[in-house]
Motif scaffolding. Structure first.
Motif, PDB file in Angstrom:
ATOM      1  N   UNK A   1      60.776  58.018 -87.848  1.00  7.76           N
ATOM      2  CA  UNK A   1      61.179  56.880 -88.672  1.00  7.76           C
ATOM      3  C   UNK A   1      60.113  56.506 -89.690  1.00  7.76           C
ATOM      4  N   UNK A   2      60.456  56.472 -90.990  1.00  5.31           N
ATOM      5  CA  UNK A   2      59.486  55.978 -91.984  1.00  5.31           C
ATOM      6  C   UNK A   2      59.124  54.528 -91.691  1.00  5.31           C
ATOM      7  N   UNK A   3      57.862  54.188 -91.840  1.00  2.00           N
ATOM      8  CA  UNK A   3      57.430  52.835 -91.476  1.00  2.00           C
ATOM      9  C   UNK A   3      58.117  51.767 -92.308  1.00  2.00           C
ATOM     10  N   UNK A   4      58.487  52.096 -93.558  1.00  3.11           N
ATOM     11  CA  UNK A   4      59.119  51.093 -94.411  1.00  3.11           C
ATOM     12  C   UNK A   4      60.485  50.662 -93.863  1.00  3.11           C
ATOM     13  N   UNK A   5      61.087  51.481 -93.009  1.00  2.00           N
ATOM     14  CA  UNK A   5      62.380  51.147 -92.429  1.00  2.00           C
ATOM     15  C   UNK A   5      62.263  50.385 -91.114  1.00  2.00           C
ATOM     16  N   UNK A   6      61.036  50.189 -90.637  1.00  2.00           N
ATOM     17  CA  UNK A   6      60.829  49.459 -89.394  1.00  2.00           C
ATOM     18  C   UNK A   6      60.833  47.958 -89.692  1.00  2.00           C
ATOM     19  N   UNK A   7      61.562  47.160 -88.928  1.00  2.00           N
ATOM     20  CA  UNK A   7      61.704  45.725 -89.258  1.00  2.00           C
ATOM     21  C   UNK A   7      60.410  44.925 -89.186  1.00  2.00           C
ATOM     22  N   UNK A   8      59.401  45.439 -88.496  1.00  2.00           N
ATOM     23  CA  UNK A   8      58.163  44.677 -88.346  1.00  2.00           C
ATOM     24  C   UNK A   8      57.079  45.052 -89.360  1.00  2.00           C
ATOM     25  N   UNK A   9      57.362  46.041 -90.208  1.00  2.00           N
ATOM     26  CA  UNK A   9      56.296  46.554 -91.057  1.00  2.00           C
ATOM     27  C   UNK A   9      55.806  45.544 -92.080  1.00  2.00           C
ATOM     28  N   UNK A  10      56.709  44.908 -92.808  1.00  2.00           N
ATOM     29  CA  UNK A  10      56.282  44.128 -93.975  1.00  2.00           C
ATOM     30  C   UNK A  10      55.480  42.886 -93.614  1.00  2.00           C
ATOM     31  N   UNK A  11      55.849  42.204 -92.536  1.00  2.00           N
ATOM     32  CA  UNK A  11      55.069  41.024 -92.165  1.00  2.00           C
ATOM     33  C   UNK A  11      53.658  41.436 -91.761  1.00  2.00           C
ATOM     34  N   UNK A  12      53.546  42.501 -90.969  1.00  2.00           N
ATOM     35  CA  UNK A  12      52.217  42.989 -90.571  1.00  2.00           C
ATOM     36  C   UNK A  12      51.425  43.447 -91.790  1.00  2.00           C
TER      37      UNK A  12
ATOM     38  N   UNK B   1      63.056  38.134 -94.803  1.00  2.00           N
ATOM     39  CA  UNK B   1      64.345  38.232 -95.484  1.00  2.00           C
ATOM     40  C   UNK B   1      64.352  39.434 -96.415  1.00  2.00           C
ATOM     41  N   UNK B   2      63.365  39.521 -97.293  1.00  2.00           N
ATOM     42  CA  UNK B   2      63.195  40.702 -98.147  1.00  2.00           C
ATOM     43  C   UNK B   2      61.895  40.582 -98.931  1.00  2.00           C
ATOM     44  N   UNK B   3      60.953  41.438 -98.604  1.00  2.00           N
ATOM     45  CA  UNK B   3      59.696  41.481 -99.340  1.00  2.00           C
ATOM     46  C   UNK B   3      59.978  41.917-100.779  1.00  2.00           C
ATOM     47  N   UNK B   4      59.262  41.321-101.736  1.00  2.00           N
ATOM     48  CA  UNK B   4      59.499  41.659-103.149  1.00  2.00           C
ATOM     49  C   UNK B   4      59.212  43.119-103.467  1.00  2.00           C
ATOM     50  N   UNK B   5      58.376  43.752-102.671  1.00  2.00           N
ATOM     51  CA  UNK B   5      58.038  45.154-102.924  1.00  2.00           C
ATOM     52  C   UNK B   5      58.919  46.126-102.152  1.00  2.00           C
ATOM     53  N   UNK B   6      59.889  45.617-101.382  1.00  2.00           N
ATOM     54  CA  UNK B   6      60.705  46.477-100.518  1.00  2.00           C
ATOM     55  C   UNK B   6      61.355  47.620-101.282  1.00  2.00           C
ATOM     56  N   UNK B   7      62.038  47.305-102.376  1.00  2.00           N
ATOM     57  CA  UNK B   7      62.785  48.334-103.103  1.00  2.00           C
ATOM     58  C   UNK B   7      61.867  49.432-103.621  1.00  2.00           C
ATOM     59  N   UNK B   8      60.723  49.026-104.136  1.00  2.00           N
ATOM     60  CA  UNK B   8      59.815  50.012-104.709  1.00  2.00           C
ATOM     61  C   UNK B   8      59.195  50.888-103.619  1.00  2.00           C
ATOM     62  N   UNK B   9      58.810  50.281-102.502  1.00  2.00           N
ATOM     63  CA  UNK B   9      58.221  51.063-101.415  1.00  2.00           C
ATOM     64  C   UNK B   9      59.268  51.994-100.811  1.00  2.00           C
ATOM     65  N   UNK B  10      60.511  51.536-100.747  1.00  2.00           N
ATOM     66  CA  UNK B  10      61.582  52.421-100.278  1.00  2.00           C
ATOM     67  C   UNK B  10      61.845  53.549-101.272  1.00  2.00           C
ATOM     68  N   UNK B  11      61.640  53.286-102.537  1.00  2.00           N
ATOM     69  CA  UNK B  11      61.788  54.353-103.538  1.00  2.00           C
ATOM     70  C   UNK B  11      60.756  55.455-103.308  1.00  2.00           C
ATOM     71  N   UNK B  12      59.535  55.052-102.950  1.00  2.00           N
ATOM     72  CA  UNK B  12      58.511  56.043-102.633  1.00  2.00           C
ATOM     73  C   UNK B  12      58.879  56.858-101.412  1.00  2.00           C
TER      74      UNK B  12
ATOM     75  N   UNK C   1      57.015  29.551 -94.689  1.00  2.00           N
ATOM     76  CA  UNK C   1      57.898  29.886 -95.807  1.00  2.00           C
ATOM     77  C   UNK C   1      57.615  31.287 -96.344  1.00  2.00           C
ATOM     78  N   UNK C   2      56.323  31.632 -96.414  1.00  2.00           N
ATOM     79  CA  UNK C   2      55.972  32.956 -96.930  1.00  2.00           C
ATOM     80  C   UNK C   2      56.484  34.044 -95.988  1.00  2.00           C
ATOM     81  N   UNK C   3      56.258  33.873 -94.694  1.00  2.00           N
ATOM     82  CA  UNK C   3      56.671  34.905 -93.745  1.00  2.00           C
ATOM     83  C   UNK C   3      58.188  34.972 -93.623  1.00  2.00           C
TER      84      UNK C   3
END
Length: 317
Positions: free
Chosen positions: A128-139, A197-208, A190-192
């Motif tokens: 599994x790519x780490x970007x698809x793991x639900x806990x990655x972005x907060x960490x 919900x959706x990190x602003x960089x999600x789409x770009x990191x998923x593109x990579x 609020x930040x977390x």
């Protein structure tokens, strides 16, 4: 490491973050660098630096392939040229990668290294790519927030995203020191919540992450796919690094009650990453591999997000 003979190395994105450091590293090793971007001359002047201006968005892949002529090794350090968080889009990046790959296949380039992102690296022990793991972005955001160097870098590159992260960092420091106000606690919550919900960089990191699919199992050209470790930032050039293949390297053991990434993400300075890429250009030890490099980032020393050729003997900005 010293190459048997100087190479002609093309660098897509020579004036950007990783690209500028790589150009300086290669020139310091005696190679000739061909800078390929809209305004490659902005890197500066050196007798072994050859700017080849081209707007990749405005040419066909066949036209782009002509800009790769006379190049031994090509490195893509491509990143969006639009400023701020609005640059972090999925589809434009994937389409550009597709164009670059096709151009490489129709060019005489002997070896192509593509620098992607950490998102394609696997959660250790899984496919599994780490970007698809639900806990990655907060960490990931919590780890970045511990570094002044990383936040300064993000403020310079991404504007409001860096500003929001600094507010979050200050609130977390206050919480750790036992002086958090209700405003600090609300800022953290609020930040977390927004990250979950959706990190602003999600789409770009998923593109990579998706970009790696153009390479995985592909034998029609000679390639290497480079994913800098998660905490990739300006900092001290130590001259040392370690390599991992496919998996994201995590430090220590997972603590009870915490997610697999919490407090365990590794990183590397942009200077040390340039060394790792330059070593691979010269040594070709990771052909057909999806790899990462990580190193010592314990000294949280801010550094320039971009270099210019006055950092090379005989060069000028």
């Amino acid at each position: 490491m010293t190459a048997k003979a100087p190479l002609k190395v093309g660098v897509i994105g020579p004036t950007g973050f990783g690209g500028s450091y790589l150009c300086v590293e290669l020139l310091n090793r005696g190679h000739t660098v061909i800078g390929i971007s809209r305004y490659p001359e902005k890197l500066g002047k050196h007798e072994r630096y050859i700017p080849r201006p081209v707007d990749i968005d405005d040419v066909s892949f066949l036209e782009l392939s002509k800009h790769f002529e006379g190049i031994d090794v090509l490195v893509s350090e491509y990143g969006p040229h639009t400023a701020g968080a609005g640059a972090l889009l999925y589809m434009p990046f994937v389409e550009t990668v597709r164009k670059i790959v096709l151009a490489v296949k129709h060019s005489p380039v002997k070896y192509f290294l593509f620098v992607g992102g950490a998102g394609s690296l696997h959660v250790p022990g899984t496919p599994e790519p780490c970007v698809d793991h639900p806990d990655f972005f907060v960490a990931y955001r919590r780890a970045i927030a511990t570094s002044e160097a990383h936040i300064i870098y993000m403020e310079e590159r991404l504007g409001i995203m860096g500003t929001a992260l600094r507010t979050y960092r200050n609130a977390r420091i206050a919480e750790r020191e036992g002086r958090a106000t209700d405003q600090d606690k609300n800022a953290i919550a609020e930040y977390e919540a927004s990250i979950k919900k959706k990190d602003q960089a999600t789409d770009f990191i998923k593109a990579g992450r998706t970009a790696f699919m153009f390479f995985d199992g592909n034998t029609s050209f000679k390639w290497s796919f480079v994913s800098p470790s998660a905490l990739y930032r300006p900092g001290k050039r130590t001259g040392q690094y370690k390599i991992s293949v496919d998996d994201m390297v995590l430090e220590g053991e997972q603590k009870e009650g915490e997610n697999i990434f919490e407090g365990r993400l590794t990183g590397i300075s942009v200077g040390d990453m340039a060394i790792a890429i330059a070593d691979e250009i010269e040594g070709e030890n990771l052909v057909g591999k999806h790899w990462s490099a990580w190193g010592d980032i314990s000294e949280d020393v801010p550094g320039p997000a971009y270099l210019r050729l006055d950092a090379v003997e005989g060069g000028s900005a």
